[in-house]
Design a protein around this motif. Sequence first.
Motif, mmCIF file in Angstrom:
data_model
loop_
_atom_site.group_PDB
_atom_site.id
_atom_site.type_symbol
_atom_site.label_atom_id
_atom_site.label_comp_id
_atom_site.label_asym_id
_atom_site.label_seq_id
_atom_site.Cartn_x
_atom_site.Cartn_y
_atom_site.Cartn_z
ATOM 1 N N PRO A 71 -11.839 -48.293 -17.223
ATOM 2 C CA PRO A 71 -11.420 -48.109 -15.833
ATOM 3 C C PRO A 71 -10.036 -48.698 -15.568
ATOM 4 O O PRO A 71 -9.744 -49.819 -15.979
ATOM 5 C CB PRO A 71 -12.505 -48.846 -15.044
ATOM 6 C CG PRO A 71 -13.729 -48.726 -15.905
ATOM 7 C CD PRO A 71 -13.208 -48.853 -17.311
ATOM 8 N N THR A 186 -9.872 -40.522 -18.143
ATOM 9 C CA THR A 186 -11.335 -40.577 -18.075
ATOM 10 C C THR A 186 -11.874 -41.802 -18.791
ATOM 11 O O THR A 186 -11.820 -41.889 -20.023
ATOM 12 C CB THR A 186 -11.951 -39.304 -18.695
ATOM 13 O OG1 THR A 186 -11.360 -38.146 -18.086
ATOM 14 C CG2 THR A 186 -13.456 -39.279 -18.487
ATOM 15 N N ASP A 281 -21.060 -36.747 -13.214
ATOM 16 C CA ASP A 281 -20.610 -36.411 -11.864
ATOM 17 C C ASP A 281 -19.834 -35.097 -11.821
ATOM 18 O O ASP A 281 -19.004 -34.890 -10.932
ATOM 19 C CB ASP A 281 -19.760 -37.544 -11.280
ATOM 20 C CG ASP A 281 -18.514 -37.847 -12.113
ATOM 21 O OD1 ASP A 281 -18.372 -37.279 -13.218
ATOM 22 O OD2 ASP A 281 -17.680 -38.660 -11.664
ATOM 23 N N TYR A 318 -10.480 -53.523 -11.387
ATOM 24 C CA TYR A 318 -11.653 -53.721 -10.539
ATOM 25 C C TYR A 318 -11.354 -53.254 -9.126
ATOM 26 O O TYR A 318 -10.202 -53.244 -8.687
ATOM 27 C CB TYR A 318 -12.066 -55.194 -10.560
ATOM 28 C CG TYR A 318 -12.467 -55.668 -11.941
ATOM 29 C CD1 TYR A 318 -13.781 -55.627 -12.360
ATOM 30 C CD2 TYR A 318 -11.492 -56.093 -12.859
ATOM 31 C CE1 TYR A 318 -14.147 -56.018 -13.643
ATOM 32 C CE2 TYR A 318 -11.846 -56.486 -14.138
ATOM 33 C CZ TYR A 318 -13.174 -56.442 -14.528
ATOM 34 O OH TYR A 318 -13.520 -56.822 -15.796
ATOM 35 N N ASN A 319 -12.418 -52.883 -8.406
ATOM 36 C CA ASN A 319 -12.256 -52.324 -7.060
ATOM 37 C C ASN A 319 -12.368 -53.363 -5.954
ATOM 38 O O ASN A 319 -12.317 -52.998 -4.772
ATOM 39 C CB ASN A 319 -13.284 -51.214 -6.825
ATOM 40 C CG ASN A 319 -12.764 -49.866 -7.268
ATOM 41 O OD1 ASN A 319 -11.625 -49.740 -7.704
ATOM 42 N ND2 ASN A 319 -13.590 -48.837 -7.156
ATOM 43 N N SER A 347 -6.717 -56.218 -8.395
ATOM 44 C CA SER A 347 -7.493 -55.371 -9.317
ATOM 45 C C SER A 347 -7.517 -55.872 -10.756
ATOM 46 O O SER A 347 -8.228 -55.305 -11.586
ATOM 47 C CB SER A 347 -6.975 -53.921 -9.312
ATOM 48 O OG SER A 347 -7.077 -53.358 -8.027
ATOM 49 N N GLY A 373 -18.557 -48.644 -15.399
ATOM 50 C CA GLY A 373 -18.791 -48.146 -14.054
ATOM 51 C C GLY A 373 -19.821 -47.046 -13.949
ATOM 52 O O GLY A 373 -20.110 -46.565 -12.849
ATOM 53 N N THR A 376 -24.592 -48.889 -12.038
ATOM 54 C CA THR A 376 -24.395 -49.890 -10.998
ATOM 55 C C THR A 376 -25.404 -51.011 -11.186
ATOM 56 O O THR A 376 -26.508 -50.795 -11.691
ATOM 57 C CB THR A 376 -24.542 -49.277 -9.599
ATOM 58 O OG1 THR A 376 -25.819 -48.650 -9.484
ATOM 59 C CG2 THR A 376 -23.442 -48.246 -9.352
ATOM 60 N N THR A 402 -17.808 -51.295 -9.595
ATOM 61 C CA THR A 402 -17.951 -49.886 -9.276
ATOM 62 C C THR A 402 -16.644 -49.137 -9.514
ATOM 63 O O THR A 402 -15.555 -49.706 -9.429
ATOM 64 C CB THR A 402 -18.397 -49.702 -7.811
ATOM 65 O OG1 THR A 402 -18.730 -48.332 -7.591
ATOM 66 C CG2 THR A 402 -17.292 -50.086 -6.848
ATOM 67 N N THR A 403 -16.746 -47.856 -9.833
ATOM 68 C CA THR A 403 -15.571 -47.031 -10.094
ATOM 69 C C THR A 403 -15.652 -45.758 -9.252
ATOM 70 O O THR A 403 -16.721 -45.389 -8.758
ATOM 71 C CB THR A 403 -15.461 -46.648 -11.585
ATOM 72 O OG1 THR A 403 -16.683 -46.009 -11.996
ATOM 73 C CG2 THR A 403 -15.221 -47.882 -12.438
ATOM 74 N N ASP A 404 -14.526 -45.089 -9.104
ATOM 75 C CA ASP A 404 -14.475 -43.894 -8.266
ATOM 76 C C ASP A 404 -15.064 -42.670 -8.944
ATOM 77 O O ASP A 404 -15.399 -41.690 -8.270
ATOM 78 C CB ASP A 404 -13.021 -43.605 -7.861
ATOM 79 C CG ASP A 404 -12.429 -44.713 -7.001
ATOM 80 O OD1 ASP A 404 -13.214 -45.413 -6.325
ATOM 81 O OD2 ASP A 404 -11.198 -44.885 -7.020
ATOM 82 N N SER A 405 -15.159 -42.673 -10.233
ATOM 83 C CA SER A 405 -15.766 -41.556 -10.962
ATOM 84 C C SER A 405 -16.568 -42.094 -12.125
ATOM 85 O O SER A 405 -16.332 -43.208 -12.609
ATOM 86 C CB SER A 405 -14.692 -40.575 -11.455
ATOM 87 O OG SER A 405 -13.756 -41.232 -12.280
#
Length: 413
Positions: A71, A186, A281, A318-319, A347, A373, A376, A402-405
């Motif tokens: 990530p 990715t 996803d 990191y988010n 981050s 990610g 969870t 957590t990640t966006d994808s």
Amino acid sequence: MTIELRSVTDDNFVEWREAVRHGFGQQVHPDDIARLRNDRAELDRLVAAVDTGSERIVGTGGADSYSLAVPGGATVPMAGVAYMTTSVTHRRQGAFSNMMTQIHDAARDRGDIISGLWASQSHLYSRFDYGLAVNSYDWEIDPSFGAFTHSPISPDDESDAHVYFVDADEAAAMLPGIYEQMHHDTAGSVDRNAGRWRYELFDDERVRGGASALFFAICEEGGEQTGYVAYRMRRLGDSDMGTLEIVEQVSVTDTAHATMWRFLLNFDLVGKITAINRPADDPLWWMLSDPRRLNRISHDALWIRLLDIPKALEARTYNANGRLKVGLVSESQPAVAGTYVLDIDDSQASVKKTTDKPDVVMTPADLSAIYLGGVTPGPLVEAGRIDAITTGSLAKLHGMFTTDSAPWCAHYF
């Protein structure tokens, strides 16, 4: 009877490879032994377990060298563990565990930060502190139910995205560049060097399983190649409603993804489309007018183990900012047990060990599972795998990791 671990050389490589395939209940073609040796195998990363009484190889293992995307877009060196077998005649004598230890030690000495594998048996590797980090799906759909109600391409879109067929030689030149774009975008993906591409695109009749030779198509937008598909056809005759078997489909833009799937779902004389190892996803489900028609079977994909925990944690982004103290307990790796402080600012993390009490406690396997990610931490807490000790620690852990994808590993090894 004594089992001794030995190096693999050109002198015993054929026996080693035959032992690998024998362990999976298969015979191996002589040409495939040479192909593995020339295009994939790294001799100094392979190990043989030898029965010193008979001087026969009774166990095999090794690793391939990969670059794993994490990530945030960075890549880290990864040992891709593979070829793991033990003969049924020599089970439960320590050969498997000893080979795994040697592979991990050698990987750490080479500077690998992570090791990863695709598990033939999902119960084997948690005891070696591997966590299931990437899930994927196998698909099946009748293309007559392939209508879209939603698409990133609007009716007014003036995109010039289009798909065209290429032959095998053209594909060998075009696919690697598209794949490399996907790899850097990715998390969970690994690189492919020239040898691995030759290995992947090998298409002799004996590897087709009764289906056609590979077909290839490219998506292009604005003069840029942004997607591809490799597939086979399986049908009994010219009028048979056959099966289109997608071997690999990669897109680097939403437009390319929609364009490529519209192309695939428009084929005549196809009664079924199958696709293996699709991202968890993937948006196609949300684009279909009748998504129930897309049958999806989930399966475990990439398992990883953090070989150097501080370096691995510092490699990704990191988010959420903040401080979290993570306690690790491990029977197989006593040296990594303890509490690690993650200080995250803008981050980026800095990581060090501490004697303070932890906010959360888990095994290295569960830290590996949430690392990319794709998993969870909430379900792991509910399963009794992660212990959230201090108030708010679960929310903080979730927010950070957590990640966006979802991660995806398109390459099976």
